[in-house]
Write an enzyme that holds these catalytic residues in place. Structure first.
Site, PDB file in Angstrom:
ATOM      1  CD  GLU A 293       0.124  -1.369   3.142  1.00 16.79           C
ATOM      2  OE1 GLU A 293       0.408  -1.465   4.351  1.00 16.79           O
ATOM      3  OE2 GLU A 293       0.106  -2.346   2.368  1.00 16.79           O
ATOM      4  CG  HIS A 317      -6.247  -5.521   1.432  1.00 17.23           C
ATOM      5  ND1 HIS A 317      -6.817  -6.089   2.551  1.00 17.23           N
ATOM      6  CD2 HIS A 317      -4.954  -5.264   1.763  1.00 17.23           C
ATOM      7  CE1 HIS A 317      -5.905  -6.188   3.503  1.00 17.23           C
ATOM      8  NE2 HIS A 317      -4.765  -5.688   3.049  1.00 17.23           N
ATOM      9  CD  GLU A 318      -2.514  -3.843  -0.887  1.00 14.95           C
ATOM     10  OE1 GLU A 318      -2.007  -3.048  -0.068  1.00 14.95           O
ATOM     11  OE2 GLU A 318      -2.523  -5.072  -0.704  1.00 14.95           O
ATOM     12  CG  HIS A 321      -3.427  -0.985   3.684  1.00 17.11           C
ATOM     13  ND1 HIS A 321      -3.300  -1.084   5.055  1.00 17.11           N
ATOM     14  CD2 HIS A 321      -3.225  -2.236   3.197  1.00 17.11           C
ATOM     15  CE1 HIS A 321      -3.019  -2.346   5.384  1.00 17.11           C
ATOM     16  NE2 HIS A 321      -2.979  -3.058   4.272  1.00 17.11           N
ATOM     17  CD  GLU A 340      -2.340  -5.631   6.443  1.00 16.75           C
ATOM     18  OE1 GLU A 340      -3.396  -5.716   5.797  1.00 16.75           O
ATOM     19  OE2 GLU A 340      -1.298  -5.133   5.983  1.00 16.75           O
ATOM     20  CG  ASP A 395       8.780 -10.183   7.294  1.00 17.48           C
ATOM     21  OD1 ASP A 395       8.279  -9.054   7.478  1.00 17.48           O
ATOM     22  OD2 ASP A 395       9.622 -10.418   6.407  1.00 17.48           O
ATOM     23  CE1 TYR A 403      -3.092  -8.687   5.229  1.00 15.88           C
ATOM     24  CE2 TYR A 403      -1.827  -9.874   6.880  1.00 15.88           C
ATOM     25  CZ  TYR A 403      -1.873  -9.045   5.783  1.00 15.88           C
ATOM     26  OH  TYR A 403      -0.712  -8.575   5.232  1.00 15.88           O
TER      27      TYR A 403
END
Length: 628
Positions: A293, A317-318, A321, A340, A395, A403
């Site tokens: 994003e 979705h992006e 953001h 998220e 990560d 999410y």
């Protein structure tokens, strides 16, 4: 006057341009940083000295695969005797402070996850520091692609991926989502290539290969981004457009034709889009995520170009953001769900506005399937919304918990308090905390005072602590059913029971989501004849839809369906999206515990993958790269 010993001509031009600008910058102040600020993934000490604005001058060499640059930072100095930056695998050449000939600095002990702190001594009242440096071959944010690794195979390509803590591998910065800054940049590269950043962007190439950029809204370092390649632009709407390689531009523009409608739907829900333009760049297939994003320029995988716009919920979705994540940002990666979970919820509201509730129920059910699977595989502590990633790579927190569990938690609030009240709350939330950071605890406090306390009986039914500070999926989760999926299940059962052949299934009008549900629910035991029948009827092995291909390949691996072997290898060699790689390499290792087949394919494929993907697969296969 600010001076660096890199590209003096470029710097003078940038300074002139800056002096001529009347635009007021929106800068982060130390007062905006919470007094209890902490980030286990950054060495920075922003309460002592914080960055405000970056002036970045860079020369990009595809020949050496290095960036030589000067990062000049305006800082806010609270009488500190030093300022601390995050770095990892950078060659620091020289540091200047307030025009002094050369400043004292040192690099601290190297940590395999965090890299090294760069500590620069500050004289009293220091206002800026300039760091001259070069990237190295170990800059994990950077992926240098040769021409053969691109779609058109004519020119090399470079893209960055800074999330979560990889910005420090190409720019010395205070690499925390809780620290924001504005920036200007000037980048020189090969004249036949176009350079883009997460900023105001050009739409045509310059003959000299020099490009200037400006980002006037404050962003955290993980949203710093750059892409350089043989790229073209095509307008979609007044505020939207798409960049891609020439051979991909028409298909990409067609796929994203609804972007303007998505933007209108998003603004209708949660207020004005605050970033100027919303453009998307379709990157080469090695890009490790579905999308990223980056403000004003979403990075997208080509795997969503399906030809029927069936996978464009990723663009929704992006786009979402731009509010949840870019506008109101998680303070550190332990609060990742605040980025998220909100975004998945918002994405589905956009898609519902455009395509209806039936369509979104398919997305919700697929999301719940993913969540249940991942919760069953993760340690219990990693299934809390409030993560504990101290001492770990952030990560590790990029799972469906942040999410999907986050989104279903917000759905639960909506279910209890009503959509109208919850939308009112979210509009106020995005406006009140715009361009600020948010912790889980701060959000809980604001949610309680603004919404939950209005009805204590409903608050008890919500069971907030179970969702945020408890493992798994609470048993009061919203109900998830899809009538369209129920029809898929009925058809699949009839085929499994032998009522009719696969080619007789009534699949006309099925979306990618229905096919994905079909594939996910195939029987565990399938004969070679049944696999052949399915493939002959529906052409799964030759599908141009990456989601369908990846789901089908999990079955071909499990059932040793040889006709798909070449297509599987071709897919793994060409596609670097981690979402697909992890389950497919896992299936290969389960089918062959020796890992011989998986390792043989991976050795061919690895040069096409970004470090975000190779770090995961290296560990999975215990792979040692003997070429480094």
């Amino acid at each position: 006057m600010r001076y660096t010993n890199i590209a003096l001509l470029f710097i003078v031009g940038l300074l002139i341009a800056s002096c001529g600008s009347k635009e007021t910058k929106t800068e982060m102040k130390q007062a905006d940083i919470p007094k209890d600020w902490s980030d286990p993934h950054s060495y920075a000490k922003p309460l002592e000295a914080a960055v405000k604005h970056l002036n970045w001058i860079a020369q990009v060499s595809f020949k050496t695969k290095k960036i030589k640059a000067s990062a000049t930072w305006d800082i806010e100095n609270n009488n500190a005797d030093s300022i601390v930056f995050d770095t990892r695998n950078l060659d620091i050449h020289k540091v200047l402070v307030d025009g002094a000939e050369e400043a004292d600095y040192y690099l601290g002990e190297n940590n395999p996850v965090l890299g090294q702190p760069l500590v620069i001594k500050l004289p009293e009242g220091a206002e800026w520091v300039a760091i001259n440096y070069s990237t190295t071959k170990d800059a994990e944010a950077l992926q240098w692609l040769n021409a053969q690794q691109t779609h058109d195979k004519n020119n090399p390509f470079l893209f960055t991926q800074s999330q979560a803590i990889l910005a420090r591998t190409w720019i010395p910065c205070q690499d925390s989502p809780g620290i924001r800054f504005t920036y200007e940049a000037e980048v020189k590269s090969r004249p036949e290539l176009l350079t883009l950043m997460s900023a105001e962007n050009p739409v045509k190439k310059n003959a000299d290969g020099i490009y200037k950029f400006k980002m006037t809204e404050p962003i955290p370092s993980y949203l710093m981004a750059m892409a350089i390649g043989d790229i073209e632009f095509q307008k979609i709407g007044e505020q939207t457009g798409v960049y891609a390689e020439p051979g991909m531009i028409e298909a990409s523009a067609n796929e994203f034709a609804n972007m303007d409608s998505m933007l209108v739907a998003a603004e209708k829900l949660y207020g004005k889009y605050r970033w100027g333009r919303y453009d998307v760049i379709v990157l080469p297939p090695s890009f490790p995520f579905g999308g990223m994003e980056n403000p004003r320029l979403t990075f997208s995988t080509p795997t969503i170009i399906a030809g029927d716009r069936s996978l464009t919920s990723l663009i929704a979705h992006e786009l979402a953001h731009s509010w949840s994540g870019n506008l109101v940002t998680n303070a550190n990666w332990n609060d990742f769900w605040l980025n998220e979970g909100f975004t998945v919820y918002f994405e589905r509201r956009i898609m519902e506005e455009l395509y209806g509730k039936d369509y979104v129920n398919m997305l919700r059910e697929l999301g719940m399937q993913d969540l249940k699977k991942e919760v069953s595989e993760l340690p219990a502590r990693d299934t809390w919304l409030k993560l504990d990633l101290d001492g770990r790579n952030p990560d590790d927190g990029m799972t469906s918990v942040a999410y999907e569990k986050g989104a279903f938690f917000l759905e639960k609030i909506e279910e209890l308090y009503g959509r109208k009240e919850f939308d009112k709350f979210l509009n106020t939330y995005f406006d009140k905390f715009a361009f600020e950071t948010m912790t889980t605890e701060k959000f809980v406090s604001y949610l309680d005072s603004s919404l939950l306390s209005s009805d204590t009986a409903l608050k008890a039914k919500l069971r907030l602590n179970d969702w945020i500070y408890g493992p798994g999926i609470p048993d009061n989760a919203p109900e998830v059913t899809s009538e369209r999926f129920q029809r898929v299940e009925s058809a699949l059962k009839a085929w499994s029971d032998g009522a009719f052949e696969a080619k007789e299934l009534k699949t006309a009008g099925w979306t990618s989501h229905e096919w994905l549900h079909f594939l996910r629910n195939l029987p565990d035991t399938l004969s070679n004849e049944q696999m052949t029948e399915l493939d002959k009827s529906f052409g799964f092995t030759k599908s141009g839809n990456s989601e369908i291909l990846a789901a089908w390949f999990e079955h071909t691996i499990k059932h040793n369906y040889k006709p798909a072997d070449d297509a599987l290898e071709s897919f793994l060699v060409s596609v670097g999206r981690r979402k697909f790689l992890v389950p497919l390499y896992s299936a290969l290792t389960e089918a062959d515990p020796s890992k011989n087949r998986a390792t043989a394919i991976y050795k061919k494929a690895r040069p096409n993958y970004h470090s975000v993907s190779t770090n995961t697969i290296d560990e999975m296969l215990n792979y040692e790269n003997d070429e480094e």
